[in-house]
Design an enzyme around this catalytic site. Sequence first.
Site, PDB file in Angstrom:
ATOM      1  N   PRO A   2      40.806  51.216  40.261  1.00 24.73           N
ATOM      2  CA  PRO A   2      39.866  52.322  40.479  1.00 24.73           C
ATOM      3  C   PRO A   2      39.909  52.816  41.925  1.00 24.73           C
ATOM      4  O   PRO A   2      39.690  52.050  42.860  1.00 24.73           O
ATOM      5  CB  PRO A   2      38.501  51.695  40.147  1.00 24.73           C
ATOM      6  CG  PRO A   2      38.815  50.520  39.291  1.00 24.73           C
ATOM      7  CD  PRO A   2      40.131  50.003  39.776  1.00 24.73           C
ATOM      8  N   GLU A   3      40.216  54.086  42.090  1.00 24.99           N
ATOM      9  CA  GLU A   3      40.218  54.717  43.406  1.00 24.99           C
ATOM     10  C   GLU A   3      38.949  55.567  43.521  1.00 24.99           C
ATOM     11  O   GLU A   3      38.112  55.583  42.618  1.00 24.99           O
ATOM     12  CB  GLU A   3      41.470  55.572  43.563  1.00 24.99           C
ATOM     13  CG  GLU A   3      42.777  54.803  43.423  1.00 24.99           C
ATOM     14  CD  GLU A   3      43.123  53.995  44.670  1.00 24.99           C
ATOM     15  OE1 GLU A   3      42.360  54.048  45.660  1.00 24.99           O
ATOM     16  OE2 GLU A   3      44.163  53.312  44.656  1.00 24.99           O
ATOM     17  N   LYS A  59      35.410  53.771  47.887  1.00 23.04           N
ATOM     18  CA  LYS A  59      35.433  53.098  46.594  1.00 23.04           C
ATOM     19  C   LYS A  59      34.187  52.256  46.361  1.00 23.04           C
ATOM     20  O   LYS A  59      34.088  51.578  45.336  1.00 23.04           O
ATOM     21  CB  LYS A  59      36.668  52.199  46.498  1.00 23.04           C
ATOM     22  CG  LYS A  59      37.982  52.907  46.757  1.00 23.04           C
ATOM     23  CD  LYS A  59      39.130  51.921  46.786  1.00 23.04           C
ATOM     24  CE  LYS A  59      40.413  52.556  47.277  1.00 23.04           C
ATOM     25  NZ  LYS A  59      41.524  51.580  47.333  1.00 23.04           N
ATOM     26  N   ARG A 112      39.833  41.418  35.284  1.00 28.50           N
ATOM     27  CA  ARG A 112      40.514  40.478  36.167  1.00 28.50           C
ATOM     28  C   ARG A 112      39.592  39.794  37.175  1.00 28.50           C
ATOM     29  O   ARG A 112      40.041  38.992  38.004  1.00 28.50           O
ATOM     30  CB  ARG A 112      41.661  41.182  36.898  1.00 28.50           C
ATOM     31  CG  ARG A 112      42.731  41.702  35.940  1.00 28.50           C
ATOM     32  CD  ARG A 112      43.981  42.145  36.666  1.00 28.50           C
ATOM     33  NE  ARG A 112      44.635  41.016  37.352  1.00 28.50           N
ATOM     34  CZ  ARG A 112      45.732  41.153  38.085  1.00 28.50           C
ATOM     35  NH1 ARG A 112      46.295  42.349  38.229  1.00 28.50           N
ATOM     36  NH2 ARG A 112      46.278  40.105  38.670  1.00 28.50           N
ATOM     37  N   LYS A 151      45.688  57.719  68.332  1.00 27.50           N
ATOM     38  CA  LYS A 151      46.410  56.795  67.452  1.00 27.50           C
ATOM     39  C   LYS A 151      47.906  57.132  67.485  1.00 27.50           C
ATOM     40  O   LYS A 151      48.297  58.264  67.222  1.00 27.50           O
ATOM     41  CB  LYS A 151      45.894  56.904  66.011  1.00 27.50           C
ATOM     42  CG  LYS A 151      44.414  56.548  65.841  1.00 27.50           C
ATOM     43  CD  LYS A 151      44.172  55.075  66.032  1.00 27.50           C
ATOM     44  CE  LYS A 151      42.779  54.664  65.548  1.00 27.50           C
ATOM     45  NZ  LYS A 151      41.669  55.428  66.113  1.00 27.50           N
ATOM     46  N   ASN A 170      46.661  54.546  48.021  1.00 28.48           N
ATOM     47  CA  ASN A 170      48.081  54.766  48.292  1.00 28.48           C
ATOM     48  C   ASN A 170      48.615  56.064  47.678  1.00 28.48           C
ATOM     49  O   ASN A 170      49.233  56.878  48.354  1.00 28.48           O
ATOM     50  CB  ASN A 170      48.898  53.574  47.784  1.00 28.48           C
ATOM     51  CG  ASN A 170      50.304  53.579  48.339  1.00 28.48           C
ATOM     52  OD1 ASN A 170      50.504  53.734  49.537  1.00 28.48           O
ATOM     53  ND2 ASN A 170      51.288  53.418  47.471  1.00 28.48           N
TER      54      ASN A 170
END
Length: 271
Positions: A2-3, A59, A112, A151, A170
């Site tokens: 789940p994103e 999330k 899981r 950065k 990702n």
Amino acid sequence: MPELPEVETYRRFIDETSLYQPIAEIEVQDPKRQLQVDLDDFRRALLGNQFTGTNRIGKQLFLLTANGPMVTMHFGMTGDVAFYRAEADTPRFARAVFHFQSGFRFAFVDSRKFGRIGLTPSVEAFRQQKKLGPDALTLSTEELTQGLAKKKSAIKPLLLDQRIAPGVGNWIADEVLFQAQLEPERSALSLLPAEIDRLATSIREVLETAIAAEAIYRDFPSHYLIHAREWDEAPVATTPNAHLNCPRCQRLIQKKYVGGRATYFCPHCQQ
């Protein structure tokens, strides 16, 4: 996994089903693993209480309550939610079930067992504790500029840093960089103000598109890179018979590892 788009879909589902119903009972299948607080404290805070609203950062989902602390939920790799009435409809992997006085039930589902449930006094307290940046769905150009300031690292791993843009996973980072036409290994320090603005706009647009499609990826627009990804990690670009072409220029999509993460991009469009 789940994103942000999936979690935002869960949040809206909870708003439609599970608010303003007093909690009569709570079952937690494996409290030592899935609860981040003591079970007795968890029950004490919530029995007789009710959910009054929801919030989200990245999330991380928050269930506001009428009295006392709010519930935190992180869905790990396989988390989901369910709302039902009959015992026979209980999902197979329901790890925590909130029984409402109305007779309905709300379940945290997780096959899981990597998901976690906890309590926090406020969203802001949780955000500071976890050092989370502003939510990616509403991330402004000014906030992104501040997060990327000074950065020198590649932009792809920085987008995955939850201190900068919580909720960018990702595949989302790859899609955002493709839509913004930025190369994944480009140094953040080299980005011009107009490019950061384009990047912030792409973050919001990709997430809004995913949420509108209820995270059903096949329903994404045809010009999205996601349709040219190999989800089974099969070789891309180095395989002579690969057919994953850029939806913009039709050249072959390439895959490499950036910051240790599999990264898909178009070397022609993302120079």
